[in-house]
Design an enzyme around this catalytic site. Structure first.
Site, mmCIF file in Angstrom:
data_model
loop_
_atom_site.group_PDB
_atom_site.id
_atom_site.type_symbol
_atom_site.label_atom_id
_atom_site.label_comp_id
_atom_site.label_asym_id
_atom_site.label_seq_id
_atom_site.Cartn_x
_atom_site.Cartn_y
_atom_site.Cartn_z
ATOM 1 N N LEU A 138 0.717 -1.248 0.048
ATOM 2 C CA LEU A 138 -0.141 -0.113 -0.019
ATOM 3 C C LEU A 138 0.898 1.217 -0.217
ATOM 4 C CD1 LEU A 138 -2.811 -1.172 2.690
ATOM 5 C CD2 LEU A 138 -2.707 -1.433 -0.060
ATOM 6 N N HIS A 139 0.336 2.335 -0.659
ATOM 7 C CA HIS A 139 1.157 3.455 -0.815
ATOM 8 C C HIS A 139 0.088 4.654 -0.393
ATOM 9 C CE1 HIS A 139 -0.917 3.657 -4.732
ATOM 10 N NE2 HIS A 139 -0.286 2.543 -5.165
ATOM 11 N N SER A 175 2.232 0.818 -6.739
ATOM 12 C CA SER A 175 3.278 -0.305 -6.424
ATOM 13 C C SER A 175 4.566 -0.495 -7.209
ATOM 14 C CB SER A 175 2.551 -1.546 -6.138
ATOM 15 O OG SER A 175 1.383 -1.510 -5.355
ATOM 16 N N GLY A 184 -1.465 6.643 -2.304
ATOM 17 C CA GLY A 184 -3.019 6.361 -3.113
ATOM 18 C C GLY A 184 -3.893 5.585 -2.533
ATOM 19 N N HIS A 185 -3.482 4.259 -1.785
ATOM 20 C CA HIS A 185 -4.502 3.522 -1.472
ATOM 21 C C HIS A 185 -5.122 4.059 0.133
ATOM 22 C CE1 HIS A 185 -1.874 0.363 -3.545
ATOM 23 N NE2 HIS A 185 -2.944 0.101 -3.876
ATOM 24 N N GLN A 196 -5.633 -12.169 -12.880
ATOM 25 C CA GLN A 196 -5.612 -10.734 -13.601
ATOM 26 C C GLN A 196 -4.110 -10.664 -14.330
ATOM 27 O OE1 GLN A 196 -6.913 -8.324 -10.206
ATOM 28 N NE2 GLN A 196 -5.469 -6.779 -10.956
#
Ligand code: PAF
Length: 275
Positions: free
Chosen positions: A29-30, A183, A32-33, A57
């Site tokens: 997680l960064h 990520s 943005g998350h 995916q």
């Protein structure tokens, strides 16, 4: 924050009343998350996040095996951001048998842009997101606009399958130099990291030119692609599309977005700018 590894545990813990907001992620997680989780807290009584690196995916030869897995750090960040529950299944929980029933998005939406370079990607995304929705049963689900085509596909899935879920898409969070948080930025060398903001700069230049009245999208795209190539990028696409379905614009005045994917060394970055 409570952590649930099984579908049964998550179902049991999910509050029976109040609005539930859901933030699905693949971890690592960064900021943005974290912005998505914070927004979720504003929209709902209960916030559920998930961390699951979804094999379905990823195409053959893509980065499923090396995708960064940073579970301890992710838990700390989610708890600090205000998530109430984390659903963190392993593959045996999510795919106890091969997934034979899948969501097949319209090829008009899923075989263009990212889908042209990552065949089957949106089928894998739509399938896991529908499955997560069925497990979590959220009222609201929150995604980042960095994955613009993903949001478009998921909004259409929700509408066409009449899922009782509101999709909220939030603006991309960027580093001070403009690079979109991702990520995959962690794969960049120091030199590549210094070069990486050029993708956003080129998209912004195209967006600015269109806002100022430029009509010849092909010329703008060609110039931006050449500029990336001149600096060592290998672009897959950089294009102006209409926002609603990411098709080529036809009528004047349609809301537009410019999107790109390009490889810097071995790292493939995507970004977009709404016009
Ligand atoms: O955007 C992502 O991280 C993934 O595509 C998602 C929505 C969590 C599905 O695996």
């Amino acid at each position: 924050m409570r952590i649930h590894a099984s579908v049964a545990a998550l179902r049991e813990a999910r509050a029976p009343v109040g609005r539930v907001a859901f933030v699905p992620t693949m971890g690592n997680l960064h900021d943005g998350h974290i912005a998505l989780v914070r927004a979720a807290c504003q929209h709902a009584d209960t916030v559920i996040a998930s961390v699951f690196v979804n094999r379905l995916q990823f195409g053959q030869g893509e980065d499923f095996d090396k995708y960064p897995r940073t579970f301890e750090a992710d838990c700390e960040k989610l708890a600090a951001a205000g998530a109430d529950h984390l659903f963190a299944p392993d593959e045996a929980q999510m795919y106890p048998q091969p997934q034979r029933y899948c969501v097949e998005p319209d090829p008009e939406h899923a075989s263009i842009l990212e889908g042209a370079f990552r065949p089957g990607h949106f089928r894998g995304v739509a399938t896991v997101v529908l499955k997560l929705f069925n497990i979590v049963r959220p009222d609201i689900a929150i995604f980042g606009k960095k994955d613009y085509q993903q949001v478009m596909v998921l909004k259409n899935m929700v509408r066409e399958l009449a899922l009782p879920i509101e999709i909220i898409a939030l603006d991309t969070i960027r580093a001070a130099d403009g690079l979109a948080q991702s990520s995959r930025n962690g794969y960049l060398s120091a030199e590549e990291r210094a070069e990486a903001p050029r993708l956003y700069q080129q998209l912004s230049a195209v967006a600015e030119a269109v806002r100022n009245g430029a009509h010849d999208f092909t010329r703008l795209e060609t110039v931006a692609l050449a500029e990336l190539e001149r600096h060592g990028w290998k672009p897959d696409y950089l294009t102006v599309r209409r926002r609603a379905d990411l098709q080529t614009p036809k009528e004047p005045g349609e809301p537009l977005v410019t999107l790109a994917a390009a490889r810097l060394g071995t790292t493939r970055l995507i970004d977009n700018v709404e016009i």
